[in-house]
Design a protein around this motif. Structure first.
Motif, PDB file in Angstrom:
ATOM      1  N   ALA A   1       0.972  -1.111   0.104  1.00 54.62           N
ATOM      2  CA  ALA A   1       0.150   0.092  -0.144  1.00 54.62           C
ATOM      3  C   ALA A   1       1.009   1.345  -0.112  1.00 54.62           C
ATOM      4  CB  ALA A   1      -1.029   0.050   1.146  1.00 54.62           C
ATOM      5  N   GLN A   2       2.280   0.972  -0.244  1.00 55.85           N
ATOM      6  CA  GLN A   2       2.983   2.260  -0.045  1.00 55.85           C
ATOM      7  C   GLN A   2       2.912   3.345  -1.102  1.00 55.85           C
ATOM      8  OE1 GLN A   2       7.371   1.007   2.202  1.00 55.85           O
ATOM      9  NE2 GLN A   2       7.226   1.290  -0.055  1.00 55.85           N
ATOM     10  N   VAL A   3       2.406   2.918  -2.357  1.00 56.05           N
ATOM     11  CA  VAL A   3       2.293   4.036  -3.365  1.00 56.05           C
ATOM     12  C   VAL A   3       0.914   4.842  -2.952  1.00 56.05           C
ATOM     13  CG1 VAL A   3       1.512   4.263  -5.672  1.00 56.05           C
ATOM     14  CG2 VAL A   3       3.254   2.581  -5.172  1.00 56.05           C
ATOM     15  N   TRP A   4      -0.157   4.197  -2.278  1.00 52.89           N
ATOM     16  CA  TRP A   4      -1.332   4.961  -1.978  1.00 52.89           C
ATOM     17  C   TRP A   4      -0.885   5.648  -0.613  1.00 52.89           C
ATOM     18  CZ3 TRP A   4      -4.684   5.080  -5.364  1.00 52.89           C
ATOM     19  CH2 TRP A   4      -4.900   3.798  -6.437  1.00 52.89           C
ATOM     20  N   ILE A   5      -0.078   5.150   0.217  1.00 55.56           N
ATOM     21  CA  ILE A   5       0.322   6.036   1.337  1.00 55.56           C
ATOM     22  C   ILE A   5       1.038   7.186   0.963  1.00 55.56           C
ATOM     23  CG2 ILE A   5       1.446   5.935   3.602  1.00 55.56           C
ATOM     24  CD1 ILE A   5       0.663   2.960   3.674  1.00 55.56           C
ATOM     25  N   SER A   6       1.804   7.101  -0.255  1.00 53.43           N
ATOM     26  CA  SER A   6       2.620   8.192  -0.460  1.00 53.43           C
ATOM     27  C   SER A   6       1.754   9.292  -1.031  1.00 53.43           C
ATOM     28  CB  SER A   6       3.672   7.843  -1.665  1.00 53.43           C
ATOM     29  OG  SER A   6       2.717   7.597  -2.694  1.00 53.43           O
ATOM     30  N   ILE A   7       0.351   9.136  -1.483  1.00 53.15           N
ATOM     31  CA  ILE A   7      -0.267  10.389  -1.649  1.00 53.15           C
ATOM     32  C   ILE A   7      -0.322  11.510  -0.824  1.00 53.15           C
ATOM     33  CG2 ILE A   7      -2.479  10.967  -2.623  1.00 53.15           C
ATOM     34  CD1 ILE A   7      -2.470   8.300  -4.317  1.00 53.15           C
ATOM     35  N   PRO A   8      -0.819  11.192   0.398  1.00 56.76           N
ATOM     36  CA  PRO A   8      -0.982  11.985   1.437  1.00 56.76           C
ATOM     37  C   PRO A   8       0.419  12.790   1.738  1.00 56.76           C
ATOM     38  CG  PRO A   8      -1.319  10.127   2.238  1.00 56.76           C
ATOM     39  CD  PRO A   8      -1.587   9.982   0.806  1.00 56.76           C
ATOM     40  N   PHE A   9       1.417  11.800   1.819  1.00 56.27           N
ATOM     41  CA  PHE A   9       2.919  12.626   1.940  1.00 56.27           C
ATOM     42  C   PHE A   9       3.169  13.388   0.945  1.00 56.27           C
ATOM     43  CE2 PHE A   9       3.269   8.947   4.806  1.00 56.27           C
ATOM     44  CZ  PHE A   9       3.960   9.392   5.946  1.00 56.27           C
ATOM     45  N   CYS A  10       2.892  13.316  -0.157  1.00 58.73           N
ATOM     46  CA  CYS A  10       3.295  14.005  -1.558  1.00 58.73           C
ATOM     47  C   CYS A  10       2.667  15.296  -1.169  1.00 58.73           C
ATOM     48  CB  CYS A  10       2.912  13.286  -2.832  1.00 58.73           C
ATOM     49  SG  CYS A  10       3.495  14.049  -4.231  1.00 58.73           S
ATOM     50  N   LEU A  11       1.253  15.346  -0.968  1.00 59.27           N
ATOM     51  CA  LEU A  11       0.466  16.295  -0.719  1.00 59.27           C
ATOM     52  C   LEU A  11       1.203  17.501   0.410  1.00 59.27           C
ATOM     53  CD1 LEU A  11      -2.091  17.954  -1.558  1.00 59.27           C
ATOM     54  CD2 LEU A  11      -3.417  16.581   0.228  1.00 59.27           C
ATOM     55  N   LEU A  12       1.463  16.652   1.607  1.00 54.36           N
ATOM     56  CA  LEU A  12       2.082  17.420   2.461  1.00 54.36           C
ATOM     57  C   LEU A  12       3.476  18.080   2.144  1.00 54.36           C
ATOM     58  CD1 LEU A  12       1.609  14.943   5.543  1.00 54.36           C
ATOM     59  CD2 LEU A  12       0.433  17.190   5.338  1.00 54.36           C
ATOM     60  N   TYR A  13       4.332  17.579   1.295  1.00 54.23           N
ATOM     61  CA  TYR A  13       5.428  18.108   0.787  1.00 54.23           C
ATOM     62  C   TYR A  13       5.172  19.395  -0.164  1.00 54.23           C
ATOM     63  CZ  TYR A  13       8.753  14.659   2.506  1.00 54.23           C
ATOM     64  OH  TYR A  13       9.852  13.964   3.368  1.00 54.23           O
ATOM     65  N   VAL A  14       3.933  19.131  -0.954  1.00 59.52           N
ATOM     66  CA  VAL A  14       3.637  20.365  -1.877  1.00 59.52           C
ATOM     67  C   VAL A  14       3.198  21.393  -1.004  1.00 59.52           C
ATOM     68  CG1 VAL A  14       1.935  21.042  -3.759  1.00 59.52           C
ATOM     69  CG2 VAL A  14       3.086  18.646  -3.620  1.00 59.52           C
ATOM     70  N   ILE A  15       2.554  21.052   0.031  1.00 62.18           N
ATOM     71  CA  ILE A  15       1.898  22.230   0.912  1.00 62.18           C
ATOM     72  C   ILE A  15       3.145  23.046   1.632  1.00 62.18           C
ATOM     73  CG2 ILE A  15       0.691  23.005   2.633  1.00 62.18           C
ATOM     74  CD1 ILE A  15      -1.350  20.550   2.125  1.00 62.18           C
ATOM     75  N   ALA A  16       4.003  22.040   1.982  1.00 69.81           N
ATOM     76  CA  ALA A  16       5.391  22.841   2.697  1.00 69.81           C
ATOM     77  C   ALA A  16       6.153  23.372   1.854  1.00 69.81           C
ATOM     78  CB  ALA A  16       5.923  21.418   3.314  1.00 69.81           C
ATOM     79  N   LEU A  17       6.505  22.950   0.884  1.00 70.27           N
ATOM     80  CA  LEU A  17       7.257  23.581  -0.301  1.00 70.27           C
ATOM     81  C   LEU A  17       6.759  24.792  -0.806  1.00 70.27           C
ATOM     82  CD1 LEU A  17       8.839  20.457  -2.389  1.00 70.27           C
ATOM     83  CD2 LEU A  17       9.954  21.887  -0.494  1.00 70.27           C
ATOM     84  N   SER A  18       5.333  24.803  -1.229  1.00 69.28           N
ATOM     85  CA  SER A  18       4.596  26.094  -1.800  1.00 69.28           C
ATOM     86  C   SER A  18       4.340  27.106  -0.831  1.00 69.28           C
ATOM     87  CB  SER A  18       3.462  25.693  -2.524  1.00 69.28           C
ATOM     88  OG  SER A  18       2.403  24.905  -1.532  1.00 69.28           O
ATOM     89  N   GLY A  19       4.046  26.696   0.547  1.00 68.61           N
ATOM     90  CA  GLY A  19       3.541  27.740   1.477  1.00 68.61           C
ATOM     91  C   GLY A  19       5.065  28.452   1.884  1.00 68.61           C
ATOM     92  N   ASN A  20       6.149  27.669   2.282  1.00 69.41           N
ATOM     93  CA  ASN A  20       7.166  28.278   2.807  1.00 69.41           C
ATOM     94  C   ASN A  20       7.903  29.244   1.524  1.00 69.41           C
ATOM     95  OD1 ASN A  20       7.701  27.564   5.471  1.00 69.41           O
ATOM     96  ND2 ASN A  20       7.356  25.545   4.725  1.00 69.41           N
ATOM     97  N   SER A  21       7.828  28.643   0.135  1.00 69.96           N
ATOM     98  CA  SER A  21       8.269  29.534  -0.742  1.00 69.96           C
ATOM     99  C   SER A  21       7.576  30.962  -0.805  1.00 69.96           C
ATOM    100  CB  SER A  21       8.083  28.724  -2.191  1.00 69.96           C
ATOM    101  OG  SER A  21       9.300  27.793  -1.923  1.00 69.96           O
ATOM    102  N   MET A  22       6.127  30.880  -0.779  1.00 72.94           N
ATOM    103  CA  MET A  22       5.354  31.942  -0.752  1.00 72.94           C
ATOM    104  C   MET A  22       5.516  32.918   0.398  1.00 72.94           C
ATOM    105  SD  MET A  22       3.136  33.770  -2.124  1.00 72.94           S
ATOM    106  CE  MET A  22       1.713  32.744  -3.338  1.00 72.94           C
TER     107      MET A  22
END
Length: 316
Positions: free
Chosen positions: A25-46
């Motif tokens: 199930a790692q590929v499916w579990i990675s989806i929320p992790f990927c979303l968290l990374y996107v939020i972290a990178l875009s939020g702090n860059s902003m």
């Protein structure tokens, strides 16, 4: 079994771990992790972008906020490649040198975040307890000195840790228990004496977060005492409101850190995947939530972000 080290012709390779027991199930579990990374990178860059762009944000409080965002951005990037690499591509192998480099930056930026939070507590202390001297105490030169002192402290603390890890030999299965390189995790695999490594690790913690946390608490004791001496309830509320974002940032940094330490020490009965998921999530909590908190709670940051988004929309 013969000890293995990094001096052999073939570099020593470690194997990172995804989610134990949930490999399918790692590929499916990675989806929320990927979303968290996107939020972290875009939020702090902003946050970094608006502080650098808007001249009205060129003040001590926002300079420290930009330091926090830069640290959170770096912290997220430290684990991004290995975590998503393990989840998506089963890319588990990592050489000792690469592992040590990741460990250096991971712990270094964690300690740096603690230092920046202390600097922000000092900023709030001066703003509330000595407002007339705020601009003369926190000059641009002094802010730069504070930033450099945090950086130098972290390098001075982490260099001995790294150098002594390099001296270790390994003769057991070189499988790490996380999707990134963690100091305690790494030295536990050593088959040579690692007492000095444990001591250096403890010294690094106590000389950074162990020093910063009591200082932050002391600053807020002094701030509360100063605020309570304000005659009007409106003035007290206004003073407290300027601290809410920072108090939230302190809480989301230290509470997960302390909770994870307790789980590692006392949560032996919990399944291995619980430890791994918590370790990954707790590492992402501050980078994800800090930009959201400061965007919601700080009017100037919120207005600056809205202004940038409107301008971008008009250009389209």
């Amino acid at each position: 079994m013969l000890p293995l080290n990094n001096t052999n012709a073939q570099p020593l390779t470690f194997f990172l771990t995804g989610i134990p027991g949930l490999r399918a199930a790692q590929v499916w579990i990675s989806i929320p992790f990927c979303l968290l990374y996107v939020i972290a990178l875009s939020g702090n860059s902003m946050i970094l972008f608006v502080v650098l762009r808007e001249r009205n944000l060129h003040e001590p409080m926002y300079y420290f906020l930009s330091m926090l965002s830069a640290t959170d951005l770096s912290l997220s990037l430290c684990t991004l490649s290995t975590t998503l690499g393990v989840f998506w591509f089963e890319a588990r192998g990592i050489t000792l040198n690469a592992c040590i480099a990741q460990m250096f930056f991971l712990h270094g930026f964690t300690f740096m975040e603690s230092g920046v939070l202390l600097a922000m507590a000092f900023d709030r202390f001066v703003a509330i307890c000595d407002p007339l001297r705020y601009t003369t105490i926190l000059t641009n030169a002094r802010i730069a000195q504070i930033g450099m002192s945090i950086l130098i402290r972290n390098i001075a603390v982490m260099l001995p840790v790294v150098l002594f890890v390099k001296k270790l030999s390994f003769c057991r299965a070189v499988v790490l228990s996380h999707s990134y390189c963690y100091h305690v995790d790494l030295i536990q695999l050593s088959c040579t004496d690692n007492r000095i490594n444990n001591i250096l690790g403890l010294f690094a913690i106590f000389s950074t977060t162990g020093f910063d946390c009591p200082c932050i608490l002391l600053s807020y004791v002094l701030i509360i005492r100063s605020v309570l001496s304000i005659a009007s309830s409106e003035g007290r509320q206004k003073a407290f409101n300027t601290c809410i974002s920072h108090i939230s940032a302190v809480a989301i940094f230290y509470i997960p850190l302390i909770s994870l330490s307790f789980v590692r020490r006392y949560g032996h009965s919990a399944p291995p995947f619980v430890h791994t998921i918590m370790a990954n999530v707790f590492l992402l909590i501050p980078p994800v939530l800090n930009p959201i908190i400061y965007s919601v709670k700080t009017k100037q940051i919120r207005k600056a972000i809205v202004k940038v988004l409107i301008q971008k929309q008009q250009q389209i």
